[in-house]
Design a protein around this motif. Structure first.
Motif, mmCIF file in Angstrom:
data_model
loop_
_atom_site.group_PDB
_atom_site.id
_atom_site.type_symbol
_atom_site.label_atom_id
_atom_site.label_comp_id
_atom_site.label_asym_id
_atom_site.label_seq_id
_atom_site.Cartn_x
_atom_site.Cartn_y
_atom_site.Cartn_z
ATOM 1 N N ARG A 156 -1.697 2.837 -2.282
ATOM 2 C CA ARG A 156 -0.960 2.650 -1.033
ATOM 3 C C ARG A 156 0.491 3.079 -1.254
ATOM 4 O O ARG A 156 1.217 2.420 -1.995
ATOM 5 C CB ARG A 156 -0.982 1.190 -0.586
ATOM 6 C CG ARG A 156 -2.322 0.758 -0.069
ATOM 7 C CD ARG A 156 -2.224 -0.665 0.430
ATOM 8 N NE ARG A 156 -3.544 -1.163 0.725
ATOM 9 C CZ ARG A 156 -4.013 -1.325 1.949
ATOM 10 N NH1 ARG A 156 -3.261 -1.049 2.975
ATOM 11 N NH2 ARG A 156 -5.226 -1.787 2.140
ATOM 12 N N PRO A 157 0.913 4.142 -0.603
ATOM 13 C CA PRO A 157 2.312 4.550 -0.753
ATOM 14 C C PRO A 157 3.206 3.627 0.067
ATOM 15 O O PRO A 157 2.756 2.976 1.009
ATOM 16 C CB PRO A 157 2.331 5.968 -0.177
ATOM 17 C CG PRO A 157 1.229 5.956 0.823
ATOM 18 C CD PRO A 157 0.177 5.042 0.279
ATOM 19 N N ALA A 158 4.464 3.573 -0.283
ATOM 20 C CA ALA A 158 5.426 2.784 0.479
ATOM 21 C C ALA A 158 5.616 3.413 1.858
ATOM 22 O O ALA A 158 5.459 4.626 2.028
ATOM 23 C CB ALA A 158 6.761 2.736 -0.263
ATOM 24 N N MET A 159 5.919 2.596 2.841
ATOM 25 C CA MET A 159 6.141 3.101 4.196
ATOM 26 C C MET A 159 7.278 4.122 4.186
ATOM 27 O O MET A 159 8.294 3.905 3.539
ATOM 28 C CB MET A 159 6.494 1.951 5.150
ATOM 29 C CG MET A 159 5.315 1.036 5.445
ATOM 30 S SD MET A 159 3.896 1.888 6.133
ATOM 31 C CE MET A 159 4.551 2.402 7.702
ATOM 32 N N GLY A 160 7.082 5.197 4.900
ATOM 33 C CA GLY A 160 8.110 6.219 5.031
ATOM 34 C C GLY A 160 8.196 7.183 3.864
ATOM 35 O O GLY A 160 8.956 8.137 3.905
#
Length: 195
Positions: A156-160
């Protein structure tokens, strides 16, 4: 003025090259088992390379590499078949004969199939169809939803954040290249190993 134009062009070119690299994978970049690739993929941990800000202040996507045998070996879980894709509106857009390397005199077929914006390449042998390549950009079909669910469980990548994720198996034969833009799954390129 000329300097600003050149910097903007360089940033756009860098983004385009990064996207192309995510979708092309190792067949277009060199041999699968090169020593460079073996050094880049750590079989036990995730390696991160943070993107550097360009002169215009835009951060390029960072590259993340990890090893996950299950995901690299079966990214869709239950793999879509030619029959299922055709039944659901898919179209064969190209057929190419291919000499079978294991059976003398046998000629098989490579099928290029499009389904709801996604592209699949299958090696059609006498006994069955084998997935050779898949480029997924539409995540509405059931196989793409399964793929997205499996991807979310793995990373899961960080938001943005924009990331290019490269998932390989322990043997470094199967690969899944993923592009996240702004923290959202944007494109997946599946490259199963076929002899």
């Amino acid at each position: 003025m000329l300097t600003a134009l050149l910097l903007t062009s360089a940033t756009s070119l860098s983004a385009a090259l990064l996207y192309a690299a995510a979708l092309l994978g190792p067949d277009q970049q060199g041999p699968r088992n090169s020593s460079r690739q073996q050094a880049e993929i750590n079989p036990t941990a995730t390696a991160h390379t943070a993107g550097a800000p360009s002169r215009s202040g835009v951060t390029t996507a960072r590259l993340v590499r990890l090893t996950n045998d299950s995901l690299a070996g079966q990214p869709f879980g239950a793999e879509p078949t030619v029959a299922e894709l055709l039944l659901d509106g898919g179209k064969v857009v190209a057929r190419r004969p291919c000499r079978n390397l294991h059976e003398a005199g046998q000629v098989d077929t490579v099928l290029l199939l499009r389904h709801q914006g996604n592209t699949f390449e299958f090696y059609r042998a006498a006994e069955k169809d084998l997935l050779r390549d898949a480029a997924i950009t539409n995540f509405q079909p059931s196989y793409a939803r399964r793929l997205r669910t499996r991807m979310e469980a793995a990373h899961r990548p960080a938001m943005g954040v924009s990331e290019q994720l490269r998932i390989g198996d322990t043997e470094r034969t199967n690969y899944v290249s993923v592009l996240y833009q702004g923290g959202r799954l944007s494109a997946v390129h599946v490259e199963p190993y076929l002899d």
